[in-house]
Motif scaffolding. Structure first.
Motif, PDB file in Angstrom:
ATOM      1  N   MET A   1       0.849  -1.199   0.000  1.00 12.29           N
ATOM      2  CA  MET A   1       0.000   0.000   0.000  1.00 12.29           C
ATOM      3  C   MET A   1       0.882   1.245   0.000  1.00 12.29           C
ATOM      4  O   MET A   1       1.776   1.379   0.832  1.00 12.29           O
ATOM      5  N   ILE A   2       0.653   2.152  -0.968  1.00 13.84           N
ATOM      6  CA  ILE A   2       1.430   3.378  -1.079  1.00 13.84           C
ATOM      7  C   ILE A   2       0.626   4.514  -0.445  1.00 13.84           C
ATOM      8  O   ILE A   2      -0.475   4.825  -0.882  1.00 13.84           O
ATOM      9  N   ASN A   3       1.169   5.127   0.610  1.00 11.79           N
ATOM     10  CA  ASN A   3       0.422   6.139   1.346  1.00 11.79           C
ATOM     11  C   ASN A   3       0.974   7.545   1.184  1.00 11.79           C
ATOM     12  O   ASN A   3       0.221   8.518   1.186  1.00 11.79           O
ATOM     13  N   ASN A   4       2.289   7.688   1.064  1.00 14.49           N
ATOM     14  CA  ASN A   4       2.913   9.006   1.104  1.00 14.49           C
ATOM     15  C   ASN A   4       3.521   9.422  -0.226  1.00 14.49           C
ATOM     16  O   ASN A   4       4.392  10.280  -0.271  1.00 14.49           O
TER      17      ASN A   4
ATOM     18  N   TRP B   1       8.582  -2.159  -6.427  1.00 13.66           N
ATOM     19  CA  TRP B   1       9.351  -0.980  -6.854  1.00 13.66           C
ATOM     20  C   TRP B   1       8.781   0.296  -6.245  1.00 13.66           C
ATOM     21  O   TRP B   1       9.534   1.156  -5.771  1.00 13.66           O
ATOM     22  N   LEU B   2       7.467   0.431  -6.235  1.00 12.50           N
ATOM     23  CA  LEU B   2       6.834   1.623  -5.673  1.00 12.50           C
ATOM     24  C   LEU B   2       7.103   1.745  -4.180  1.00 12.50           C
ATOM     25  O   LEU B   2       7.341   2.846  -3.675  1.00 12.50           O
ATOM     26  N   ARG B   3       7.070   0.635  -3.474  1.00 19.99           N
ATOM     27  CA  ARG B   3       7.376   0.678  -2.044  1.00 19.99           C
ATOM     28  C   ARG B   3       8.813   1.129  -1.801  1.00 19.99           C
ATOM     29  O   ARG B   3       9.091   1.883  -0.853  1.00 19.99           O
ATOM     30  N   ALA B   4       9.714   0.715  -2.682  1.00 19.23           N
ATOM     31  CA  ALA B   4      11.110   1.145  -2.561  1.00 19.23           C
ATOM     32  C   ALA B   4      11.233   2.647  -2.814  1.00 19.23           C
ATOM     33  O   ALA B   4      11.985   3.346  -2.111  1.00 19.23           O
ATOM     34  N   CYS B   5      10.492   3.163  -3.792  1.00 20.38           N
ATOM     35  CA  CYS B   5      10.502   4.606  -4.062  1.00 20.38           C
ATOM     36  C   CYS B   5       9.976   5.379  -2.860  1.00 20.38           C
ATOM     37  O   CYS B   5      10.526   6.425  -2.487  1.00 20.38           O
TER      38      CYS B   5
ATOM     39  N   ASP C   1      10.531   9.561  -2.171  1.00 21.27           N
ATOM     40  CA  ASP C   1      10.006  10.183  -3.389  1.00 21.27           C
ATOM     41  C   ASP C   1       8.559  10.600  -3.187  1.00 21.27           C
ATOM     42  O   ASP C   1       7.765   9.865  -2.579  1.00 21.27           O
ATOM     43  N   SER C   2       8.208  11.766  -3.715  1.00 17.56           N
ATOM     44  CA  SER C   2       6.830  12.241  -3.586  1.00 17.56           C
ATOM     45  C   SER C   2       5.979  11.857  -4.801  1.00 17.56           C
ATOM     46  O   SER C   2       4.749  11.820  -4.712  1.00 17.56           O
TER      47      SER C   2
END
Length: 209
Positions: free
Chosen positions: A1-4, A108-112, A117-118
């Motif tokens: 889950m991408i939150n920030n 990959w998104l979780r690593a960003c 990264d914003s």
């Protein structure tokens, strides 16, 4: 889950020039994931995705060294003359590959996000077919005239015009991306024009704030 972090889904048909648009985002310091590269990685020998493809399409999709014959697989799917059979094969290809690709995308998104990264861009030709659009904050569709796309596909993939036309016919229309995406980029001209369009999008989503 991408939150920030806000996720930008970049999509469009074959030959639309999504890679060039990705470079415009990258030039602004935004990381971009090319899911075409991810699709190749998940289909390497020994990977579960490749085993599932072989189970469905047969061992004829393998090269002598055990690697995926991507052109051969594309010929089986997009070269099918019967529209109904082509649709079934295309759906099977998507069903098998999307799950593995999405898992890699999320990693990959979780690593960003961990890197602070914003914004991040996911270049995904199958953005809507995979359902990943539901995980994006914004969607950007890249379109180009059919003749432009055909020339690009022929030059890039070294295939015939007839094969390129079949590939385009099997994909969503330009109008679909215009109607469905939050933003549309027209890629018939040069990089300068693209940069202006991308910067306008970034301004609207407050990237420069």
């Amino acid at each position: 889950m991408i939150n920030n972090m806000r996720v930008i889904g970049l999509t469009g048909g074959s030959g639309a020039g999504k890679g060039e648009v990705s470079l415009c985002f990258i030039s602004q310091g935004i990381k971009c994931l090319d899911t075409d590269k991810v699709s190749r990685e998940v289909c390497l020998p020994g990977k579960p995705c490749l085993r599932e493809l072989v189970e469905y399409f047969g061992e004829d999709i393998l090269l002598p060294d055990g690697k995926l014959d991507r052109k051969g697989l594309a010929a089986i799917v997009f070269g099918e003359e019967d529209p109904e059979k082509r649709e079934v094969k295309h759906a099977a290809l998507n069903r098998i590959t999307h799950r593995h690709i999405i898992d890699a995308m999320n990693e990959w998104l979780r690593a960003c996000e961990r890197d602070g990264d914003s914004f991040a861009v996911v270049d995904a030709p199958q953005l809507f077919e995979s359902g990943f659009d539901r995980h994006c904050d914004y969607t950007v569709g890249v379109i180009a005239d059919e003749d432009v796309r055909i020339r690009r596909i022929i030059s890039r993939d070294r295939i015939t015009r007839e094969t390129a036309e079949k590939r385009i016919r099997s994909q969503k229309s330009n109008q679909f991306f215009i109607d469905t995406c939050d933003f549309t980029v027209y890629n018939n001209q040069g990089l300068d024009v693209l940069e202006g369009q991308v910067n306008n999008i970034l301004e609207k989503i407050n990237f420069f704030a």
